[in-house]
Design a protein around this motif. Structure first.
Motif, PDB file in Angstrom:
ATOM      1  N   UNK A 149       0.886  -1.308   0.026  1.00  0.00           N
ATOM      2  CA  UNK A 149      -0.011  -0.018  -0.109  1.00  0.00           C
ATOM      3  C   UNK A 149       0.853   1.363  -0.081  1.00  0.00           C
ATOM      4  N   UNK A 150       1.724   1.138   1.055  1.00  0.00           N
ATOM      5  CA  UNK A 150       2.682   2.486   0.916  1.00  0.00           C
ATOM      6  C   UNK A 150       3.652   2.760  -0.099  1.00  0.00           C
ATOM      7  N   UNK A 151       3.807   1.398  -0.874  1.00  0.00           N
ATOM      8  CA  UNK A 151       4.688   1.518  -2.174  1.00  0.00           C
ATOM      9  C   UNK A 151       3.750   2.192  -3.206  1.00  0.00           C
ATOM     10  N   UNK A 152       2.533   1.799  -3.373  1.00  0.00           N
ATOM     11  CA  UNK A 152       1.495   2.557  -4.450  1.00  0.00           C
ATOM     12  C   UNK A 152       1.504   3.802  -4.075  1.00  0.00           C
ATOM     13  N   UNK A 153       1.274   4.203  -2.975  1.00  0.00           N
ATOM     14  CA  UNK A 153       1.135   5.497  -2.659  1.00  0.00           C
ATOM     15  C   UNK A 153       2.183   6.435  -2.980  1.00  0.00           C
ATOM     16  N   UNK A 154       3.476   5.858  -2.444  1.00  0.00           N
ATOM     17  CA  UNK A 154       4.692   6.619  -2.821  1.00  0.00           C
ATOM     18  C   UNK A 154       5.127   6.724  -4.385  1.00  0.00           C
ATOM     19  N   UNK A 155       4.866   5.855  -5.173  1.00  0.00           N
ATOM     20  CA  UNK A 155       4.890   5.961  -6.711  1.00  0.00           C
ATOM     21  C   UNK A 155       3.839   6.381  -7.383  1.00  0.00           C
ATOM     22  N   UNK A 156       2.854   6.976  -6.807  1.00  0.00           N
ATOM     23  CA  UNK A 156       1.731   7.597  -7.474  1.00  0.00           C
ATOM     24  C   UNK A 156       2.093   9.244  -7.922  1.00  0.00           C
ATOM     25  N   UNK A 157       1.640   9.464  -8.971  1.00  0.00           N
ATOM     26  CA  UNK A 157       2.255  10.752  -9.557  1.00  0.00           C
ATOM     27  C   UNK A 157       0.845  11.599  -9.967  1.00  0.00           C
ATOM     28  N   UNK A 158       1.028  13.014 -10.131  1.00  0.00           N
ATOM     29  CA  UNK A 158      -0.150  13.758 -10.476  1.00  0.00           C
ATOM     30  C   UNK A 158      -0.249  13.327 -12.063  1.00  0.00           C
ATOM     31  N   UNK A 159      -1.497  13.664 -12.480  1.00  0.00           N
ATOM     32  CA  UNK A 159      -1.837  13.217 -13.811  1.00  0.00           C
ATOM     33  C   UNK A 159      -1.395  14.299 -14.738  1.00  0.00           C
ATOM     34  N   UNK A 160      -1.182  13.978 -15.884  1.00  0.00           N
ATOM     35  CA  UNK A 160      -0.766  14.837 -16.959  1.00  0.00           C
ATOM     36  C   UNK A 160      -1.797  15.817 -17.287  1.00  0.00           C
TER      37      UNK A 160
END
Length: 197
Positions: A149-160
């Protein structure tokens, strides 16, 4: 704790190199998220005795964040973590608010929905559920679920698109991270998963 022991990603200098060259280390999947061991341990203890049907990832993440919210702003080493009983009371209240609490033989207090609401990332929870639908835990159910869960949150990014939404890993990277972490911990061998390429 790192996802892989290699501090540098691997790059292929010659894309047309022959297959006889020595194998390169696997590319890095990003730094493993920082997990608060005390909060994760309390969460794991509470969740072990409070499973409803199946181990609900959303419950574990909510309890973990609730425990951390009580220690925020305090210097390292001086945090006072909630007890397992307090965390269990919060969990019962969280479930009661969603009308899915069940009678518990472990807890004796009158548990009502808490006034404190904890915000979690529902998209990251959904990805974590997807990952564990096909990969049963090997290194501790709650620990692995919190890490993914924390990895998925950490690797998320703002949409283009610039509309304020975020883009999340759809599960493939999270599965690779989970396997890399298990490999580093000695919990599985390379290519030991029958459903992963």
């Amino acid at each position: 704790m790192t996802a892989l022991p290699s501090p540098e990603p691997s790059f292929d200098e010659d894309p047309f190199a022959t297959a006889t060259r020595a194998p390169q280390p696997a590319p890095r999947l990003g730094v493993a998220p920082e997990l608060d061991v005390a909060a994760a341990t309390t969460t794991a203890f509470v969740m072990a005795d409070h499973q409803v049907g199946w181990h609900d990832i959303e419950d574990a993440v909510t309890v973990y964040h609730w425990i951390l919210s009580g220690t925020s702003g305090l210097p390292a080493g001086l945090q006072i973590y909630p007890t397992a009983g307090q965390a269990a009371a919060f969990l019962h209240g969280h479930r009661a608010r969603q009308a899915r609490d069940v009678e518990c033989g472990w807890c004796i207090s009158d548990l009502r929905p808490p006034r404190v609401l904890v915000e979690i990332d529902e998209c990251a929870v959904a990805t974590t559920r997807y990952v564990f639908a096909g990969h049963s835990p090997k290194g501790g159910e709650t620990l692995e679920m919190l890490l993914v869960y924390l990895w998925v949150v950490a690797t998320s990014r703002p949409s283009y698109s610039g509309d304020g939404t975020r883009v999340y890993d759809q599960g493939e990277g999270a599965v690779r991270f989970l396997h890399a972490w298990r490999l580093e911990q000695g919990l599985e061998d390379e290519d030991s998963c029958p459903i992963c390429p």
